[in-house]
Design a protein around this motif. Structure first.
Motif, PDB file in Angstrom:
ATOM      1  N   THR A 240      30.651  43.071 -26.481  1.00 50.85           N
ATOM      2  CA  THR A 240      30.572  41.621 -26.430  1.00 50.85           C
ATOM      3  C   THR A 240      30.106  41.575 -28.561  1.00 50.85           C
ATOM      4  N   LEU A 241      29.580  42.473 -28.939  1.00 56.51           N
ATOM      5  CA  LEU A 241      29.337  41.839 -30.584  1.00 56.51           C
ATOM      6  C   LEU A 241      30.956  42.007 -31.136  1.00 56.51           C
ATOM      7  N   THR A 242      31.911  43.865 -30.278  1.00 54.81           N
ATOM      8  CA  THR A 242      32.880  44.395 -30.930  1.00 54.81           C
ATOM      9  C   THR A 242      33.589  43.003 -31.007  1.00 54.81           C
ATOM     10  N   ARG A 243      33.699  42.967 -29.743  1.00 50.22           N
ATOM     11  CA  ARG A 243      35.277  41.290 -29.688  1.00 50.22           C
ATOM     12  C   ARG A 243      34.811  40.382 -29.730  1.00 50.22           C
ATOM     13  N   ALA A 244      33.841  39.726 -30.383  1.00 52.49           N
ATOM     14  CA  ALA A 244      33.213  38.988 -31.109  1.00 52.49           C
ATOM     15  C   ALA A 244      33.846  38.718 -32.837  1.00 52.49           C
TER      16      ALA A 244
END
Length: 325
Positions: A240-244
Motif C-alpha cells: 500500500t505504501l509503495t503504491r501510494a
C-alpha cells in the motif's frame, strides 16, 4: 511557554556535539492551555527565557509548527541549517521535523503561534497541503491584498488565546481554531507557495497515505530507514505504501526515504559544515565509509567533494545560499 523533557519547546535542548542526535520535541503546553495550540509574542518568548536557548545556540526539531509574524524589527532564525532573515510584514514558518536554531534576541516583535497538525480540521488540512509541506518556503511574504487580513487575524488569535476563561472552553477553542485556519488559508496564497487542491476521489486514500508517510518520514528519517518501518508505523502494508508513493510522487517509497536522508546530508555537509563522519552518525549509518558509498551513489560526488563545492558556492553567493535542493 511549552516545555518538553524539562526544556522549553520554543527553544531546544542543550547543544549536541557535532554528530550527536538533534533532539526531537513533542507538544506540551502549559497547564490550562487547551487543544494543541499556543499563542504568545516574540518579545514575551525572549523575556521569559533569558539567555536560553540561544547562548550557546541549541538546535533541535519539533513535532509541531512554529509560525511567527514580524510586525517590527528583524528576526534571524536558522531553519535546516540556513539562516533566514525575516523583516516587518513577513512570516517565518518552521514545520514539524525541520532542524531549527534560535539566534540571540534582536529587535523583532510580533505574534508567535505554535500548533500541532491535528488541530486543523481534515478538510482545511487538505486545502493547506501546499503550504504545510516540508519543502514549502520558510519565509513568506503575503500578497498585498492578503497581508492586512492575515496580520489582523493573527492579532485576533492572540487576543482570543489570552481570553481563556472569558467564554466556555469549547467555544474558546472553536474560535481559536477557526481564526488559525482563516490565517493559514490566507498565507497559503503567498507568492512562492502552492495551495494543493483536495485529492481526486479515486486517489484520495493513496494521497492520504502518502501525506502521512511524508509526515512520519520528516520526524523519523534519522532512525527509521526501511519502508517496512514506515508501513508498520502507519498501520498499512508495504505494498500500500509503495503504491501510494508511486501514484502520488511517481517514485518508489524506498527512493523517498533515501532522498530525505540525502537532503539532510547535503544541508549538513554544505551550510552547516559537518564532517562526513558526523553526518554518518547523525543519519544512522554504520560508519563513514557506508555513508560515503550512499552519498556517492546518489550524487556522483564524495562527501568531501560536495562540501568543497558547497563552500565555493557559499563564498560566491553569500551566506544564505543552500547548495542542496
Amino acid at each position: 511557554m511549552m516545555v518538553s523533557s524539562g526544556q522549553s519547546a520554543g527553544g531546544e535542548a542543550s547543544a549536541p556535539p557535532v554528530g550527536v542526535a538533534t533532539p526531537l520535541y513533542g507538544f506540551q503546553p502549559p497547564v490550562g492551555t487547551p487543544y494543541r495550540l499556543e499563542v504568545t509574542t516574540i518579545e514575551d518568548f525572549f523575556a521569559d527565557h533569558d539567555d536560553w536557548p540561544w547562548n550557546p545556540p541549541r538546535p533541535g526539531r519539533a513535532t509541531f509548527h512554529y509560525l511567527i509574524l514580524v510586525t517590527s524589527g528583524v528576526l534571524e532564525h536558522d531553519v535546516d541549517h540556513v539562516t533566514r532573515t525575516v523583516g516587518p510584514g513577513q512570516w517565518l514558518w518552521v514545520r514539524p521535523g525541520h532542524t531549527q536554531c534560535w539566534h540571540p534576541p534582536g529587535t523583532a516583535t510580533g505574534p508567535f503561534i505554535l500548533f500541532e497538525p491535528a488541530v486543523l480540521r481534515a478538510g482545511t488540512a487538505r486545502l493547506l497541503t501546499g503550504v504545510t509541506a516540508h519543502d514549502a518556503p520558510a519565509v513568506l511574504t503575503p500578497r498585498p491584498d492578503d497581508a492586512p487580513w492575515a496580520n489582523r487575524t493573527a492579532l485576533q488569535l492572540l487576543d482570543e488565546h489570552r481570553a481563556l476563561g472569558r467564554r466556555p472552553l469549547d467555544l474558546h477553542h472553536a474560535l481559536r481554531r477557526s481564526l488559525l485556519e482563516v490565517l493559514l488559508l490566507r498565507l497559503a496564497h503567498s507568492p512562492g507557495t502552492t495551495a494543493s487542491p483536495p485529492p481526486a476521489a479515486h486517489g484520495g486514500r493513496r494521497a492520504t497515505v502518502h501525506r502521512q508517510f511524508l509526515d512520519a518520514l520528516e520526524l523519523h528519517f534519522r532512525e527509521l530507514h526501511r519502508v517496512e518501518d514506515y508501513a508498520r508505523l502507519l498501520g498499512c502494508s508495504v505494498r500500500t505504501l509503495t503504491r501510494a508513493a508511486q501514484d502520488v510522487a511517481g517514485t518508489g517509497a524506498r527512493q523517498v526515504v533515501d532522498e530525505r536522508r540525502l537532503l539532510e546530508a547535503r544541508r549538513l555537509l554544505g551550510p552547516a559544515g559537518w564532517t562526513a563522519r558526523a553526518v554518518a552518525v547523525h543519519l544512522g549509518f554504520p560508519d563513514a565509509a557506508d555513508f560515503g558509498r550512499f552519498f556517492r551513489n546518489h550524487t556522483g560526488l564524495t562527501p568531501a567533494a560536495y562540501a568543497a563545492q558547497a563552500e565555493h558556492q557559499e563564498n560566491s553567493s553569500g551566506p544564505d545560499t543552500d547548495p542542496g535542493p
